[in-house]
Write an enzyme that holds these catalytic residues in place. Structure first.
Site, short mmCIF file in Angstrom:
data_model
loop_
_atom_site.label_atom_id
_atom_site.label_comp_id
_atom_site.label_asym_id
_atom_site.label_seq_id
_atom_site.Cartn_x
_atom_site.Cartn_y
_atom_site.Cartn_z
N LYS A 1 0.82 -1.22 0.00
CA LYS A 1 0.00 0.00 0.00
C LYS A 1 0.86 1.27 0.00
CE LYS A 1 -2.32 -0.91 3.78
NZ LYS A 1 -1.83 -2.23 4.23
N ARG B 1 -9.71 0.54 8.88
CA ARG B 1 -9.26 -0.80 9.23
C ARG B 1 -10.29 -1.58 10.04
NH1 ARG B 1 -3.36 0.23 8.85
NH2 ARG B 1 -2.22 -1.62 9.35
N ARG C 1 11.70 -6.13 5.19
CA ARG C 1 11.59 -4.68 5.43
C ARG C 1 12.10 -4.33 6.82
NH1 ARG C 1 5.75 -1.94 5.13
NH2 ARG C 1 5.60 -2.59 7.29
N ARG D 1 11.61 -0.18 11.90
CA ARG D 1 10.29 -0.16 12.53
C ARG D 1 10.23 -1.20 13.63
NH1 ARG D 1 5.18 0.36 8.53
NH2 ARG D 1 4.33 -0.99 10.14
N ARG E 1 -0.01 -8.80 13.64
CA ARG E 1 -0.63 -7.80 12.75
C ARG E 1 -1.48 -8.47 11.68
NH1 ARG E 1 4.68 -5.06 11.23
NH2 ARG E 1 3.56 -4.16 9.47
P1 ADP Z 1 1.10 -2.18 8.11
O1 ADP Z 1 -0.13 -2.06 7.26
O2 ADP Z 1 2.34 -2.42 7.32
O3 ADP Z 1 0.93 -3.11 9.26
P2 ADP Z 1 0.82 0.57 9.09
O4 ADP Z 1 1.97 1.45 8.96
O5 ADP Z 1 -0.37 0.85 8.25
O6 ADP Z 1 1.42 -0.85 8.82
O7 ADP Z 1 0.33 0.49 10.60
C1 ADP Z 1 1.22 0.17 11.67
C2 ADP Z 1 0.43 0.05 12.97
O8 ADP Z 1 -0.26 1.28 13.25
C3 ADP Z 1 -0.69 -1.00 12.96
O9 ADP Z 1 -0.23 -2.28 13.28
C4 ADP Z 1 -1.64 -0.43 14.02
O10 ADP Z 1 -1.20 -0.70 15.32
C5 ADP Z 1 -1.55 1.06 13.81
N1 ADP Z 1 -2.58 1.56 12.85
C6 ADP Z 1 -2.35 2.10 11.62
N2 ADP Z 1 -3.50 2.46 11.04
C7 ADP Z 1 -4.50 2.13 11.90
C8 ADP Z 1 -5.90 2.24 11.88
N3 ADP Z 1 -6.56 2.75 10.83
N4 ADP Z 1 -6.60 1.80 12.95
C9 ADP Z 1 -5.98 1.29 14.02
N5 ADP Z 1 -4.65 1.15 14.11
C10 ADP Z 1 -3.91 1.56 13.07
#
Ligand code: ADP
Length: 194
Positions: free
Chosen positions: A14, A89, A128, A134, A145
């Site tokens: 994404k 999400r 990654r 991270r 996750r």
């Molecule tokens: P990825 O999709 O690679 O897991 P993101 O960078 O989108 O990583 O998100 C990292 C973390 O941030 C998630 O595991 C979650 O804890 C939090 N997060 C991100 N976006 C949301 C969201 N829309 N709702 C709840 N938690 C979120």
């Protein structure tokens, strides 16, 4: 306005594809992951609260994320449209987003869902993690996750499918090929800038 949700599990590409789409169509990029990491690094109250969840691979509570998104949508006054990356999400977030956009007399036009086999996701994320720094890119948190994704986020696809906005796109091909397919869908709504 044209508003796009880029949907898919962690590691589905994404972030990479959002960057490409932003360049080609000049949409305002809103990534909740980036916004949350920024809050964490600035050690704000929101960031400190969010970090507890992120480090365990769990979703941050809806009200925290929805509040943050609401501010970002209001800040962007004359955007051509938004690309939402990593949001919504949960079903609650999807419903809240519909309300926020309705308030602005606009709506989600299209949801592009990147689909990548689970074994490829884990491989990509572990790789990654070696370079990203991270704290949530280690195998234990990655597994959490992905589990959280299938439990809480995957049902959001259904929500948009009912609204006839969902298009599924294979995400395990080369970056360029996937981008071309995404572009074909977007072009039905919006022409590239250059
Ligand atoms: P990825 O999709 O690679 O897991 P993101 O960078 O989108 O990583 O998100 C990292 C973390 O941030 C998630 O595991 C979650 O804890 C939090 N997060 C991100 N976006 C949301 C969201 N829309 N709702 C709840 N938690 C979120």
């Amino acid at each position: 306005m044209f508003n796009l949700v880029l949907f898919g599990p962690p590691g589905s590409g994404k972030g990479t594809q959002s960057e490409n789409i932003v360049k080609k169509y000049q949409l305002q990029h809103i990534s909740t992951g980036d916004l949350l990491r920024d809050e964490v690094s600035r050690q704000t109250t929101l960031g400190t609260e969010a970090k507890k969840y992120m480090d365990q691979g769990m979703l941050v509570p809806d009200e925290v994320v929805i509040g943050m998104i609401s501010v970002k949508i209001d800040e962007a006054q004359d955007a051509r449209g938004f690309i939402f990356d990593g949001f919504p999400r949960t079903r609650t977030q999807a419903e809240a987003l519909d309300k926020l956009l309705e308030f602005k007399n606009t709506k989600i036009d299209l949801v592009l869902a990147l689909e990548v086999p689970e074994k490829d996701l884990i491989e990509r994320l572990v790789k990654r993690g070696i370079t990203s720094g991270r704290s949530d890119d280690n195998e234990e948190v990655i597994t959490a996750r992905i589990k959280e994704y299938y439990l809480k986020t995957e049902p959001v696809a259904q929500y948009y499918s009912h609204q006839e906005k969902l298009e599924r796109v294979e995400g395990h091909r080369p970056i360029e090929d996937t981008f071309n397919v995404l572009g074909k869908h977007i072009n039905k709504y919006l022409l590239p800038i250059a």
